[in-house]
Write a protein that holds these residues in place. Structure first.
Motif, PDB file in Angstrom:
ATOM      1  N   GLN A 160       0.837  -1.190   0.000  1.00  0.00           N
ATOM      2  CA  GLN A 160       0.000   0.000   0.000  1.00  0.00           C
ATOM      3  C   GLN A 160       0.877   1.246   0.000  1.00  0.00           C
ATOM      4  O   GLN A 160       1.971   1.246   0.560  1.00  0.00           O
ATOM      5  CB  GLN A 160      -0.924   0.011   1.220  1.00  0.00           C
ATOM      6  N   PRO A 161       0.411   2.335  -0.625  1.00  0.00           N
ATOM      7  CA  PRO A 161       1.218   3.563  -0.650  1.00  0.00           C
ATOM      8  C   PRO A 161       1.339   4.177   0.731  1.00  0.00           C
ATOM      9  O   PRO A 161       0.496   3.970   1.607  1.00  0.00           O
ATOM     10  CB  PRO A 161       0.424   4.471  -1.595  1.00  0.00           C
ATOM     11  N   ARG A 189       0.883   6.974   3.217  1.00  0.00           N
ATOM     12  CA  ARG A 189      -0.117   8.039   3.324  1.00  0.00           C
ATOM     13  C   ARG A 189       0.505   9.247   4.039  1.00  0.00           C
ATOM     14  O   ARG A 189       0.899   9.148   5.197  1.00  0.00           O
ATOM     15  CB  ARG A 189      -1.340   7.530   4.085  1.00  0.00           C
ATOM     16  N   ARG A 248       3.854  18.540  -2.514  1.00  0.00           N
ATOM     17  CA  ARG A 248       2.913  17.572  -3.090  1.00  0.00           C
ATOM     18  C   ARG A 248       3.416  17.083  -4.450  1.00  0.00           C
ATOM     19  O   ARG A 248       3.405  15.880  -4.723  1.00  0.00           O
ATOM     20  CB  ARG A 248       1.529  18.208  -3.246  1.00  0.00           C
ATOM     21  N   ILE A 299       4.149  13.065  -5.053  1.00  0.00           N
ATOM     22  CA  ILE A 299       3.299  12.241  -5.917  1.00  0.00           C
ATOM     23  C   ILE A 299       4.043  11.747  -7.159  1.00  0.00           C
ATOM     24  O   ILE A 299       3.518  10.923  -7.906  1.00  0.00           O
ATOM     25  CB  ILE A 299       2.013  12.988  -6.334  1.00  0.00           C
ATOM     26  N   PRO A 338       5.326   6.671  -7.080  1.00  0.00           N
ATOM     27  CA  PRO A 338       4.077   5.904  -7.066  1.00  0.00           C
ATOM     28  C   PRO A 338       3.793   5.219  -5.736  1.00  0.00           C
ATOM     29  O   PRO A 338       2.661   4.798  -5.478  1.00  0.00           O
ATOM     30  CB  PRO A 338       4.266   4.879  -8.186  1.00  0.00           C
ATOM     31  N   GLU A 394       1.323   8.556  -1.358  1.00  0.00           N
ATOM     32  CA  GLU A 394       0.046   9.205  -1.626  1.00  0.00           C
ATOM     33  C   GLU A 394      -0.148  10.368  -0.654  1.00  0.00           C
ATOM     34  O   GLU A 394      -0.047  10.184   0.564  1.00  0.00           O
ATOM     35  CB  GLU A 394      -1.101   8.210  -1.451  1.00  0.00           C
ATOM     36  N   VAL A 404      -2.550  12.351   1.210  1.00  0.00           N
ATOM     37  CA  VAL A 404      -3.958  12.151   1.551  1.00  0.00           C
ATOM     38  C   VAL A 404      -4.599  13.383   2.182  1.00  0.00           C
ATOM     39  O   VAL A 404      -5.820  13.451   2.339  1.00  0.00           O
ATOM     40  CB  VAL A 404      -4.131  10.944   2.507  1.00  0.00           C
TER      41      VAL A 404
END
Length: 219
Positions: free
Chosen positions: A4-5, A7, A22, A26, A29, A32, A34
């Motif tokens: 999972q990325p 967060r 940001r 980003i 990959p 993330e 959030v």
């Protein structure tokens, strides 16, 4: 969970700074973004609402500054690792933040690769001390409570074995587990085991606190 990325919540009162961070994050990959926040209170709420893995926290913010937000954030989102965003002019504040459980610190003009590396290190349970900023923060340790801090640090470090002190000394230099392993001719996994043992013996919450203790002790 694996796969999972990571967060991330970005907390800074300057929109352009947030936008720049940001864009950098980003591009990876595995990361993330959030949530974002323009003040400390919103940072606490965002970290809790989005179950953040990492929070990039500016010190100078309205409503609730970063130093005041840090303990609240750690209570609201205990699993989140907090990296302090700073400038050279905020060295004393950075030191206070690290002593209260921050997972590391970065200069706002840090290189993109270093920013991504810091987020990944924090998410993996390591701490990240920007080499450039570390030199400036350490200068603050040479004044004020130097004698008292050094005596207390040496007493705590005395509980460590010789090999544990060797590993702790490299933490004080800001080395990663992999780099420390190369220096000491150990595997990365072995160094990680030593680090866990050191943190437990010294009652340190993270590598940053251990690194500061190493500097205080003169390792």
């Amino acid at each position: 969970m694996a796969g999972q990325p990571i967060r991330v919540v970005i907390a800074d009162d300057e929109p352009l700074i947030r936008a720049g961070i940001r864009m950098i994050l980003i591009s990876d990959p595995g990361i993330e973004v959030v949530g974002e926040a323009a003040d400390g209170r919103a940072a606490v709420e965002a970290a809790r609402a989005h179950a953040a893995d990492v929070v990039l926290l500016d010190i100078q913010m309205p409503v609730l500054d970063g130093l005041s937000a840090l303990p609240e954030l750690r209570r609201a989102a205990p699993a989140a690792r907090v990296i302090i965003l700073t400038t050279f002019g905020e060295r004393e504040n950075v030191l206070r933040a690290l002593e209260h459980g921050g997972a590391g610190f970065l200069l706002k003009d840090t290189a993109p690769a270093e920013l991504i590396g810091a987020v990944r290190a924090a998410a993996a349970g390591d701490a990240y001390l920007s080499p450039a900023a570390t030199r400036h923060v350490v200068e603050r340790l040479a004044t004020g409570r130097e004698a008292v801090r050094a005596e207390e640090a040496r007493a705590r470090v005395a509980a460590l074995s010789e090999k544990e002190r060797d590993v702790l000394a490299l933490l004080g230099e800001g080395l990663s587990n992999a780099d420390a392993g190369k220096r000491l001719h150990m595997s990365e996994a072995t160094v990680k085991t030593y680090v866990s043992r050191i943190l437990a013996k010294l009652h340190c919450e993270n590598r940053v606190q251990a690194a500061l203790l190493a500097r205080d002790a003169g390792l």
